[in-house]
Design a protein around this motif. Structure first.
Motif, PDB file in Angstrom:
ATOM      1  N   ALA A   1       0.635  -0.791   0.216  1.00  0.00           N
ATOM      2  CA  ALA A   1      -0.015  -0.117   0.162  1.00  0.00           C
ATOM      3  C   ALA A   1       0.873   1.207  -0.026  1.00  0.00           C
ATOM      4  O   ALA A   1       0.139   2.388   0.150  1.00  0.00           O
ATOM      5  N   ALA A   2       2.341   1.581  -0.195  1.00  0.00           N
ATOM      6  CA  ALA A   2       3.379   2.353   0.302  1.00  0.00           C
ATOM      7  C   ALA A   2       3.184   3.063  -0.914  1.00  0.00           C
ATOM      8  O   ALA A   2       2.688   4.492  -0.310  1.00  0.00           O
ATOM      9  N   GLN A   3       3.164   3.009  -1.793  1.00  0.00           N
ATOM     10  CA  GLN A   3       3.449   3.994  -3.303  1.00  0.00           C
ATOM     11  C   GLN A   3       1.634   4.407  -3.182  1.00  0.00           C
ATOM     12  O   GLN A   3       1.691   5.937  -3.220  1.00  0.00           O
ATOM     13  N   GLU A   4       1.156   3.552  -3.262  1.00  0.00           N
ATOM     14  CA  GLU A   4      -0.189   4.252  -3.165  1.00  0.00           C
ATOM     15  C   GLU A   4      -0.397   5.806  -1.876  1.00  0.00           C
ATOM     16  O   GLU A   4      -1.234   6.560  -2.400  1.00  0.00           O
ATOM     17  N   VAL A   5      -0.663   5.451  -1.152  1.00  0.00           N
ATOM     18  CA  VAL A   5      -0.530   6.169   0.165  1.00  0.00           C
ATOM     19  C   VAL A   5      -0.009   7.329   0.205  1.00  0.00           C
ATOM     20  O   VAL A   5      -0.479   8.927   0.294  1.00  0.00           O
ATOM     21  N   ALA A   6       1.916   7.106  -0.387  1.00  0.00           N
ATOM     22  CA  ALA A   6       2.894   8.231  -0.696  1.00  0.00           C
ATOM     23  C   ALA A   6       1.887   9.376  -2.021  1.00  0.00           C
ATOM     24  O   ALA A   6       2.152  10.352  -1.473  1.00  0.00           O
ATOM     25  N   GLY A   7       1.203   8.500  -2.320  1.00  0.00           N
ATOM     26  CA  GLY A   7       0.615   9.410  -3.625  1.00  0.00           C
ATOM     27  C   GLY A   7      -0.549  10.566  -2.928  1.00  0.00           C
ATOM     28  O   GLY A   7      -0.735  11.543  -3.446  1.00  0.00           O
ATOM     29  N   LEU A   8      -1.061  10.142  -2.060  1.00  0.00           N
ATOM     30  CA  LEU A   8      -2.417  10.439  -1.419  1.00  0.00           C
ATOM     31  C   LEU A   8      -1.757  11.565  -0.425  1.00  0.00           C
ATOM     32  O   LEU A   8      -2.268  12.119  -0.612  1.00  0.00           O
ATOM     33  N   LEU A   9      -0.679  10.782   0.237  1.00  0.00           N
ATOM     34  CA  LEU A   9      -0.648  12.370   1.245  1.00  0.00           C
ATOM     35  C   LEU A   9       0.315  13.425   0.140  1.00  0.00           C
ATOM     36  O   LEU A   9       0.073  14.567   0.541  1.00  0.00           O
TER      37      LEU A   9
ATOM     38  N   LEU B   1       8.210  10.321   5.342  1.00  0.00           N
ATOM     39  CA  LEU B   1       9.360   9.032   6.402  1.00  0.00           C
ATOM     40  C   LEU B   1       8.223   7.344   5.901  1.00  0.00           C
ATOM     41  O   LEU B   1       7.069   7.636   6.373  1.00  0.00           O
ATOM     42  N   ASN B   2       9.119   6.430   6.043  1.00  0.00           N
ATOM     43  CA  ASN B   2       8.899   5.898   4.492  1.00  0.00           C
ATOM     44  C   ASN B   2       8.671   4.914   5.681  1.00  0.00           C
ATOM     45  O   ASN B   2       9.867   4.070   5.601  1.00  0.00           O
ATOM     46  N   PHE B   3       8.355   3.944   6.694  1.00  0.00           N
ATOM     47  CA  PHE B   3       8.406   2.374   7.493  1.00  0.00           C
ATOM     48  C   PHE B   3       8.411   1.152   6.483  1.00  0.00           C
ATOM     49  O   PHE B   3       8.690   0.021   7.158  1.00  0.00           O
ATOM     50  N   ALA B   4       7.515   1.033   5.538  1.00  0.00           N
ATOM     51  CA  ALA B   4       7.230  -0.067   4.819  1.00  0.00           C
ATOM     52  C   ALA B   4       8.449  -0.405   3.822  1.00  0.00           C
ATOM     53  O   ALA B   4       9.138  -0.004   3.296  1.00  0.00           O
ATOM     54  N   PRO B   5       8.741  -1.488   4.426  1.00  0.00           N
ATOM     55  CA  PRO B   5       9.971  -2.410   3.317  1.00  0.00           C
ATOM     56  C   PRO B   5       9.753  -2.601   2.041  1.00  0.00           C
ATOM     57  O   PRO B   5       9.415  -2.712   1.220  1.00  0.00           O
ATOM     58  N   THR B   6      10.089  -1.186   1.358  1.00  0.00           N
ATOM     59  CA  THR B   6       9.994  -0.859   0.103  1.00  0.00           C
ATOM     60  C   THR B   6      10.308  -0.059  -0.670  1.00  0.00           C
ATOM     61  O   THR B   6      10.120   1.804  -0.123  1.00  0.00           O
ATOM     62  N   VAL B   7      10.684  -0.116  -1.534  1.00  0.00           N
ATOM     63  CA  VAL B   7      11.196   1.458  -1.942  1.00  0.00           C
ATOM     64  C   VAL B   7       9.641   2.637  -3.127  1.00  0.00           C
ATOM     65  O   VAL B   7       8.839   1.577  -3.316  1.00  0.00           O
ATOM     66  N   ILE B   8       9.671   3.511  -2.474  1.00  0.00           N
ATOM     67  CA  ILE B   8       8.979   4.231  -2.894  1.00  0.00           C
ATOM     68  C   ILE B   8       8.955   5.968  -3.827  1.00  0.00           C
ATOM     69  O   ILE B   8      10.366   6.123  -3.095  1.00  0.00           O
TER      70      ILE B   8
END
Lengths: 225, 225
Positions: free
Chosen positions: B159-167, B176-183
């Motif tokens: 979900a991280a990339q989508e949330v980043a986009g929304l933010l 600040l990203n704690f999800a284990p993926t590159v965004i």
DNA sequence: CCGACCTTGTGACCAAATTCTCAAACTCCC
DNA sequence: GGGAGTTTGAGAATTTGGTCACAAGGTCGG
């Protein structure tokens, strides 16, 4: 025995886990080969860096083709020591310690949490993430019996240095410190730290710079207040 | 208006929070001045680096004496943007998100958690760390109304990339990203990441190197098995 | 006010990391 | 099998970060 004494730059070591993660993803999709460019995109770095990093490990690619996903994944796993599993102890089972104990990402990479330890007698005996919290006094026995090599410190800052000392004398040689304080370990012991509020402070620095720059422009161009 | 366009090296920025912490401690003990050497010890770096870092900020020390704790603390706070407080939103209230919501270290540095958001309707309405979890759909309104500049992502990787986009579209400019993926975020938005299992993997690398070296010695010297 | 002593600030140097570049080596198609 | 197109591997150049060394500028006791 491969020719081991190659020296791998620290910066490269820190990126290997990113490549590892990207390769696991490619392997799951059954992609047979991958180019440095694609891998760079997935790891969030640039292609030249990927190739240079891999060149420190050896020549595992094929010109004109790319890297064999399975083979490269194995090489990186081996390099990172992920082909074995590492028993880990977490000291300090507060909010953060408990979250770490429940974190699924560790076991997925071969890090097996084998013990939770806390100095607070009220917490001992309670179950967190499938493990029973044990007293700090048992730490030496736990480390010895369960062959623990890696310790995670999630205590308050005030206790961190003492816990680090206990871990090291018990035989732990790798320490990950989440407590917001600087701790010292003897030579021959690896130490890494994660400080949550430091990351926010760094963001704050750049955020403020942007805000000031925007303010400067607004004033300079005589915009409406 | 101070002469702002000084360029401060990234590595220096990353150390300012360490100095900040050390200085807060000195200030609490009412120590009036501190030398680069003492500060270096507390921050876990060397004295030359401390002085070089401070020289990027300006000449705030006095030769023969050291640095005035209060004054330096103020300068660094200002530089880091800690003289104001920053509204923060946390997205993803799982184990980690909840631990972050309860973490006392944030508010102590002027980071005020003003909202918790989760996509799971079952979590919405629940109270965590004194705040009620709100639905993801309300994110744009929350960010706008509460003037949020900093977003923390503590969702699963998927979900991280989508949330980043929304933010970002809601107006957040520091993530600040704690999800284990590159965004990825657009230019002009700061991004930092904390990956718990990557830190363990780096430790594992060096741990394995040491184990191998020990093994090598044992074999070479013909020790007992 | 002088001389002994401290500690900063910074230029010069050195080391690490990154980026650029391109020859080498491979595939694929005709 | 040859030429066009890819992609690696690595040397060279550049950038960034770290360390050293010491002059400059301050304190303090007498």
């Amino acid at each position: 025995m491969p020719d081991r004494p190659r020296r791998i730059p620290e910066a490269t070591v820190a990126r290997l886990p990113l490549y590892y993660r990207a390769l696991v993803e490619m392997a799951e999709q059954r992609t047979p080969t991958v180019s440095s460019e694609r891998l760079a995109e997935m790891a969030g770095v640039n292609a030249a860096k990927v190739r240079k990093d891999f060149s420190y490990l050896g020549s595992y690619g094929t010109r004109g083709v790319g890297y064999d996903v399975e083979y490269l994944l194995f090489q990186i796993s081996r390099e990172l020591g992920l082909t074995q599993d590492w028993p880990v102890v977490i000291v300090g089972i507060g909010n953060l310690g408990a979250a770490l104990a429940n974190y699924r990402g560790f076991s997925a990479r071969g890090f097996r949490i084998v013990a939770l330890v806390d100095a607070d007698p009220a917490k001992c005996g309670k179950e967190v993430g499938g493990l029973v919290v044990e007293p700090l006094a048992d730490l030496p026995r736990i480390v010895a019996e369960r062959d623990v090599a890696i310790g995670i410190i999630a205590t308050p800052a005030a206790a961190a240095q003492e816990v680090a000392g206990l871990l090291v004398s018990a035989g732990v040689t790798s320490v990950l410190n989440f407590a917001p304080t600087v701790i010292a370990v003897p030579p021959g012991v690896s130490l890494r730290k994660v400080d949550l509020s430091i990351e926010l402070q760094i963001l704050s620095f750049y955020q403020q710079r942007r805000d000031e720059a925007a303010e400067g422009r607004r004033v300079a161009f005589g915009g409406l207040t």
